[in-house]
Every structure is written in C-alpha cells, then in structure tokens.
Write an enzyme that holds these catalytic residues in place. Structure first.
Site, short mmCIF file in Angstrom:
data_model
loop_
_atom_site.label_atom_id
_atom_site.label_comp_id
_atom_site.label_asym_id
_atom_site.label_seq_id
_atom_site.Cartn_x
_atom_site.Cartn_y
_atom_site.Cartn_z
N CYS A 47 -11.76 66.80 -1.00
CA CYS A 47 -11.97 68.32 -1.20
C CYS A 47 -12.24 69.19 -0.07
CB CYS A 47 -12.88 68.46 -2.19
SG CYS A 47 -12.78 67.46 -3.73
N ASN A 56 -12.69 71.25 -11.32
CA ASN A 56 -12.72 70.88 -9.69
C ASN A 56 -11.09 70.52 -9.38
OD1 ASN A 56 -12.76 69.52 -7.21
ND2 ASN A 56 -14.37 68.02 -7.61
N HIS A 107 -17.04 74.76 -2.38
CA HIS A 107 -16.20 73.86 -3.00
C HIS A 107 -16.73 73.96 -4.57
CE1 HIS A 107 -13.83 70.96 -4.51
NE2 HIS A 107 -14.89 70.00 -4.43
N1 ACO Z 1 -19.82 62.90 -21.66
C1 ACO Z 1 -20.89 62.57 -21.96
N2 ACO Z 1 -21.80 61.79 -21.55
C2 ACO Z 1 -21.39 61.35 -20.20
C3 ACO Z 1 -20.33 61.80 -19.68
C4 ACO Z 1 -19.53 62.63 -20.47
N3 ACO Z 1 -18.26 63.27 -20.01
N4 ACO Z 1 -20.17 61.40 -18.51
C5 ACO Z 1 -21.23 60.57 -18.23
N5 ACO Z 1 -21.80 60.60 -19.34
C6 ACO Z 1 -23.30 59.83 -19.37
C7 ACO Z 1 -23.50 58.91 -18.60
O1 ACO Z 1 -22.98 57.80 -19.25
C8 ACO Z 1 -24.86 58.64 -18.64
O2 ACO Z 1 -25.29 58.10 -19.72
P1 ACO Z 1 -26.60 56.99 -19.57
O3 ACO Z 1 -27.77 57.81 -19.23
O4 ACO Z 1 -26.62 56.43 -21.05
O5 ACO Z 1 -26.32 56.28 -18.69
C9 ACO Z 1 -25.60 60.17 -18.69
O6 ACO Z 1 -24.17 60.81 -19.31
C10 ACO Z 1 -25.84 60.84 -17.33
O7 ACO Z 1 -24.91 60.49 -16.62
P2 ACO Z 1 -24.90 60.98 -14.84
O8 ACO Z 1 -23.83 60.50 -14.15
O9 ACO Z 1 -26.23 60.69 -14.34
O10 ACO Z 1 -24.94 62.56 -15.01
P3 ACO Z 1 -25.01 63.37 -13.70
O11 ACO Z 1 -26.12 64.75 -14.51
O12 ACO Z 1 -25.04 62.99 -12.52
O13 ACO Z 1 -23.56 64.44 -13.94
C11 ACO Z 1 -21.64 64.60 -12.57
C12 ACO Z 1 -22.39 63.41 -13.50
C13 ACO Z 1 -20.95 65.84 -13.32
C14 ACO Z 1 -20.28 63.50 -12.27
C15 ACO Z 1 -22.40 64.99 -11.34
O14 ACO Z 1 -23.01 63.76 -10.79
C16 ACO Z 1 -21.49 65.72 -10.12
O15 ACO Z 1 -20.85 66.70 -10.48
N6 ACO Z 1 -21.48 64.92 -8.77
C17 ACO Z 1 -20.69 65.59 -7.96
C18 ACO Z 1 -19.23 65.07 -8.18
C19 ACO Z 1 -18.73 65.67 -6.90
O16 ACO Z 1 -19.00 66.66 -6.26
N7 ACO Z 1 -17.61 65.26 -6.55
C20 ACO Z 1 -16.90 66.19 -5.51
C21 ACO Z 1 -15.71 65.52 -4.68
S1 ACO Z 1 -14.45 65.42 -5.91
C22 ACO Z 1 -12.89 65.22 -4.74
O17 ACO Z 1 -13.24 64.89 -3.69
C23 ACO Z 1 -11.80 65.09 -5.40
#
Ligand code: ACO
Length: 329
Positions: free
Chosen positions: A116, A286, A256
């Site tokens: 990204c 994204n 980003h």
């Molecule tokens: N719908 C419902 N529940 C979900 C979903 C979904 N789509 N996805 C995950 N969950 C659940 C998980 O299973 C977890 O359940 P559990 O507590 O029973 O285990 C719970 O939701 C919490 O999951 P987390 O992964 O802890 O959620 P978080 O608040 O961290 O959000 C996210 C996840 C959105 C991916 C976040 O961590 C994020 O945005 N990270 C940054 C990603 C990023 O910046 N990428 C950049 C580079 S991309 C590139 O280079 C192409």
C-alpha cells in the site's frame, strides 16, 4: 543538475469500476454485518472490477485523465511507473502494457511493488529522475484489482479491499513549490504479516496451493494496525521536524485508507480538522496503492486543493513498508 528544479504534480486522474459491493451484499456471502464492518473499519461499500477487465484498463483510464489535465501528450512522457501488487501478469509488467495502450513511445516503464506504500515509493522514485534532469514528465500510477486476490470466503479480509486506480503526472518546475521532503522505510521482518503466499517462485501455483487458498491475501490485521499507527506518526513527525513545519501548517494530510480508526486516531493526535484529512475508505474500501492518488484527484476536482497548499501523504503496507512525501502544491 539544476539545483532549482523541483517536481510538481501537473495532472491527476482516477478510475473506479462501476460495480459496487455494499456491506449488505457481503452479509449474504460471509458471516458478517454492516454494523461490524462500519464500526471496525469505516467501510460502507467498495468497487469491484467487472469480468473481462484487468488492472491495465484501470491504469489507462486514470492515466488519460492525468495526461489531459497536465496538458501533455503520451509521447511527452519519459517514464511510466505503475505501483501495484496486482499486476495483469507476473511478467511483463503492467506499466509496459500501459505504455503500449498510451502509445507513449519514448517512455521507459517499470512496475513497483511496495504494498500500500507503492504510490508514495513510486512518486519518490520519479522525483529523483526529475531532480537529476534525466526525465521531464513521469506518469505515476497506483492501481489495484484486489478483488482478484481476495478470498471471498474469508470474512477477516474480504470486507476490507476494493479495486481502483489513481494517476498523477510529475513534471519539473523552477517555481518555489514541489516536493519538500520524503521518507521511505521498510522492515522486512514483518513480511509474513501481510502476504499472498502462492503464485511466486517459492510456492508456484499448483493444485495444492489452490486447494489451500494460498493465492489469496493473508493478513494479521491486529499487528498491522499497531504498526501502522506508530509508523504514520513517526514518519510525519520526522518530515515535519526536518522542514520546521507544525501540524497547524498542513493544509492536507492524505493518509493511506486502510481503516477509518487509524485515520481518525492520527487526525485527532495532530488536531487536524476533518476537511484536511480526506476520507474515501467509506466509499472505496482499501484500494492499496491507489487510495492516496484517488483521494488527491477528488480534492483537485472539488477545487479545494489549491496551488501553494502544504500537502503531506503517508502510507503503510505489505513488506512491511511505510513512507511519506511532503510537498507544496
Ligand atoms: N465480520 C464480523 N466479525 C469479524 C469480521 C467480519 N468481517 N472479521 C473478523 N471478525 C471477528 C474476528 O473473528 C474476531 O472474533 P473473535 O473475537 O470471536 O475472535 C473479532 O471480529 C475481532 O477481530 P479483530 O481482528 O481483533 O478485529 P479488529 O478490530 O482488529 O479489526 C481489522 C480487524 C479491521 C482487519 C483491523 O485490524 C485493521 O484494519 N487492521 C489494519 C489492516 C491494514 O491496515 N492493512 C494495511 C495494509 S493493506 C495492503 O498493504 C494491501
């Protein structure tokens, strides 16, 4: 080398597929909810490229707009850099396909893969060629078709990504504006936090890789989230410190678009008003290397982004990579 020469963005463009995938659409595909996606990511909908089209189609549309707005013919381009992690083919590069489409006969062409952060890396590379005097006009494109490497059965990633492209033309100027500073970084120890395991030379595509869904994006979202907040803040403070700039001086911060919570966290820490930190993740998800050039193009089209504005761009992503550019528009 002429020490007075700097690089400015002389034209911008963007391309977004017409097909919209909403959160309620995703509720029908995986166990998720509109409420979860909006509250955790800020995404409401994303675009998906239609079958029969590929990355080069997006790059061409965005590039033609950028060239037109720059008042340049493709034949005036010296170089084309396409930042992407979703090229049409492993080889040849998408930039070569674009060069042929545009009939940019004089242009050298290369793809750049920095996740990204790709657009920020590509802009910085292009800037060096302009500073050295080796090139005049360089087309820099961030373009992705992430829908083709997204596992539509994995709710932890399929809600996040979208397809799109943004393009800019970088040109020389002797005016008192242009790129003031840049800062590029990498920590390859984090490579496994965000990867597409199969399809390269380590794990070539085979029936086993397909069966195990290894040719799709795998991401440790929590770890990337923590890294991103720290990387963005450090990157900005280094560039602003070097240039003697405070956050009050910024007219724009293009971050980003990976998660609205990351954007809001940084915006609040810097005490910037909403209008200075554009958001498109709600509409486009994204789009990796395309998020920043798309956002820039939108602000240019709106007429809000004006010559002389102090603009920062900061991105982070797979690699791990991160980087920023500070410029006077
Ligand atoms: N719908 C419902 N529940 C979900 C979903 C979904 N789509 N996805 C995950 N969950 C659940 C998980 O299973 C977890 O359940 P559990 O507590 O029973 O285990 C719970 O939701 C919490 O999951 P987390 O992964 O802890 O959620 P978080 O608040 O961290 O959000 C996210 C996840 C959105 C991916 C976040 O961590 C994020 O945005 N990270 C940054 C990603 C990023 O910046 N990428 C950049 C580079 S991309 C590139 O280079 C192409």
């Amino acid at each position: 080398m002429n020490s007075k020469i700097n690089s400015i963005i002389s034209g911008t463009g963007a391309a977004l597929p017409g097909t919209i995938i909403t959160n309620p659409d995703l509720e029908k595909m995986v166990e998720t909810s509109d409420e979860w996606i909006v509250s955790r990511t800020g995404i409401r909908e994303r675009r998906k490229l239609e079958e029969g089209f590929s990355n080069v189609d997006l790059t061409e549309t965005a590039s033609r707009q950028a060239l037109e707005r720059a008042g340049l013919e493709p034949s005036e381009l010296d170089m084309i850099i396409v930042a992407t992690v979703t090229p049409d083919y492993p080889t040849p590069s998408t930039s070569c396909l674009l060069q042929a489409r545009l009939k940019a006969s004089r242009a050298a062409a290369l793809d750049l893969a920095a996740g990204c952060t790709g657009f920020v890396y590509a802009l910085t590379v292009a800037h060096q060629f302009i500073l050295s005097g080796a090139c005049k006009n360089i087309l820099v494109v961030g373009s992705e078709v992430l829908s083709r490497v997204t596992d539509w059965e994995d709710r932890s990633t399929c809600v996040l990504f979208g397809d799109g492209a943004g393009a800019v033309v970088l040109s020389p100027t002797d005016e008192d504006r242009g790129i003031l500073d840049f800062s590029l970084h990498c920590d390859g120890r984090g490579a496994e936090l965000l990867m597409i395991p199969a399809g390269g030379s380590r794990m070539p595509a085979c029936s086993e890789s397909l069966q195990n869904r290894m040719h799709f994006i795998k991401m440790n979202g929590n770890e990337i989230f923590k890294f991103a907040v720290k990387a963005v803040e450090e990157n900005l403070s280094v560039m602003m410190g070097r240039q003697g700039i405070g956050s009050d001086d910024l007219d724009y911060l293009f971050l980003h678009q990976a998660n609205l919570r990351i954007i809001e966290h940084v915006r609040k820490r810097l005490r910037l008003p909403r209008e200075k930190v554009p958001v498109n993740i709600d509409r486009f998800g994204n789009t990796s290397s395309a998020t920043i050039p798309i956002a820039i193009h939108e602000e240019v089209l709106s007429g809000r982004l004006r010559q002389g504005d102090l603009v920062a761009m900061v991105a982070f992503g797979a690699g791990l990579t991160w980087g920023g550019v500070l410029m006077k528009w």
